[in-house]
Scaffold this active site. Structure first.
Site, PDB file in Angstrom:
ATOM      1  N   SER A  95      11.776 -17.574 -61.044  1.00  0.00           N
ATOM      2  CA  SER A  95      11.073 -18.213 -59.921  1.00  0.00           C
ATOM      3  C   SER A  95       9.774 -17.511 -59.563  1.00  0.00           C
ATOM      4  O   SER A  95       8.930 -18.103 -58.893  1.00  0.00           O
ATOM      5  CB  SER A  95      11.984 -18.275 -58.690  1.00  0.00           C
ATOM      6  N   HIS A 100       9.795  -8.894 -63.778  1.00  0.00           N
ATOM      7  CA  HIS A 100      10.640  -8.071 -62.910  1.00  0.00           C
ATOM      8  C   HIS A 100      12.009  -7.945 -63.537  1.00  0.00           C
ATOM      9  O   HIS A 100      12.541  -8.905 -64.100  1.00  0.00           O
ATOM     10  CB  HIS A 100      10.743  -8.654 -61.495  1.00  0.00           C
TER      11      HIS A 100
HETATM   12  P1  AMP Z   1      13.686 -14.666 -60.551  1.00  0.00           P
HETATM   13  O1  AMP Z   1      14.405 -15.883 -60.072  1.00  0.00           O
HETATM   14  O2  AMP Z   1      14.348 -14.002 -61.734  1.00  0.00           O
HETATM   15  O3  AMP Z   1      12.224 -14.963 -60.807  1.00  0.00           O
HETATM   16  O4  AMP Z   1      13.790 -13.588 -59.391  1.00  0.00           O
HETATM   17  C1  AMP Z   1      12.957 -13.585 -58.278  1.00  0.00           C
HETATM   18  C2  AMP Z   1      13.690 -12.841 -57.207  1.00  0.00           C
HETATM   19  O5  AMP Z   1      12.766 -12.500 -56.195  1.00  0.00           O
HETATM   20  C3  AMP Z   1      14.817 -13.623 -56.524  1.00  0.00           C
HETATM   21  O6  AMP Z   1      16.053 -12.949 -56.734  1.00  0.00           O
HETATM   22  C4  AMP Z   1      14.400 -13.656 -55.061  1.00  0.00           C
HETATM   23  O7  AMP Z   1      15.487 -13.534 -54.172  1.00  0.00           O
HETATM   24  C5  AMP Z   1      13.464 -12.473 -54.990  1.00  0.00           C
HETATM   25  N1  AMP Z   1      12.477 -12.532 -53.925  1.00  0.00           N
HETATM   26  C6  AMP Z   1      11.689 -13.574 -53.563  1.00  0.00           C
HETATM   27  N2  AMP Z   1      10.863 -13.226 -52.571  1.00  0.00           N
HETATM   28  C7  AMP Z   1      11.131 -11.926 -52.284  1.00  0.00           C
HETATM   29  C8  AMP Z   1      10.602 -11.001 -51.337  1.00  0.00           C
HETATM   30  N3  AMP Z   1       9.628 -11.327 -50.486  1.00  0.00           N
HETATM   31  N4  AMP Z   1      11.130  -9.749 -51.311  1.00  0.00           N
HETATM   32  C9  AMP Z   1      12.117  -9.409 -52.165  1.00  0.00           C
HETATM   33  N5  AMP Z   1      12.653 -10.240 -53.091  1.00  0.00           N
HETATM   34  C10 AMP Z   1      12.162 -11.481 -53.145  1.00  0.00           C
END
Ligand code: AMP
Length: 114
Positions: A95, A100
């Site tokens: 997302s 990461h």
């Molecule tokens: P992915 O779906 O692998 O791209 O992981 C993105 C992650 O970022 C998800 O687990 C979200 O919960 C996390 N996330 C989104 N916004 C934030 C934020 N402001 N601080 C910390 N984590 C976040």
């Protein structure tokens, strides 16, 4: 990249719960934790994902991997076990298009993942 969420966290424009940082990476708690420990390890420099990395990024990718192991030790889940996950692309539900590594642990993790 000013429109990238994790670049903005790296720049301190968006607050985060940082648990580790060095010259190459930062690690902060996921805002929607999926396990008792759920930390995201992020390179400071913007790379969209593994697919966009090139050989000149090898040292940075190594720093991310070593930081993930460091975070697991620091969070006390290295002995019990943990999972480090990189979601890439739509089928994996990536997302945020800034590389990461999720570090997840503190409970038994099922396999295969969903
Ligand atoms: P992915 O779906 O692998 O791209 O992981 C993105 C992650 O970022 C998800 O687990 C979200 O919960 C996390 N996330 C989104 N916004 C934030 C934020 N402001 N601080 C910390 N984590 C976040």
């Amino acid at each position: 990249m000013s429109d990238c969420l994790f670049c903005r966290i790296v720049e301190g424009e968006i607050p985060s719960d940082i648990v580790y940082q060095d010259e190459s990476v930062i690690a902060f708690r996921d805002i929607q934790p999926q396990a008792p420990v759920h930390v995201l390890v992020v390179p400071r420099r913007h790379i969209s994902g593994y697919s966009e990395a090139n050989p000149s990024d090898d040292a940075l990718l190594g720093a991310v991997a070593r930081a993930a192991a460091h975070v697991a030790r620091q969070e006390g889940i290295d002995a019990t076990g943990y999972r480090s996950v990189v979601n890439s692309g739509p089928d994996a539900q990536q997302s945020v298009p800034h590389l990461h590594v999720h570090v997840l642990g503190g409970r038994p993790l099922s396999w295969p993942p969903g």
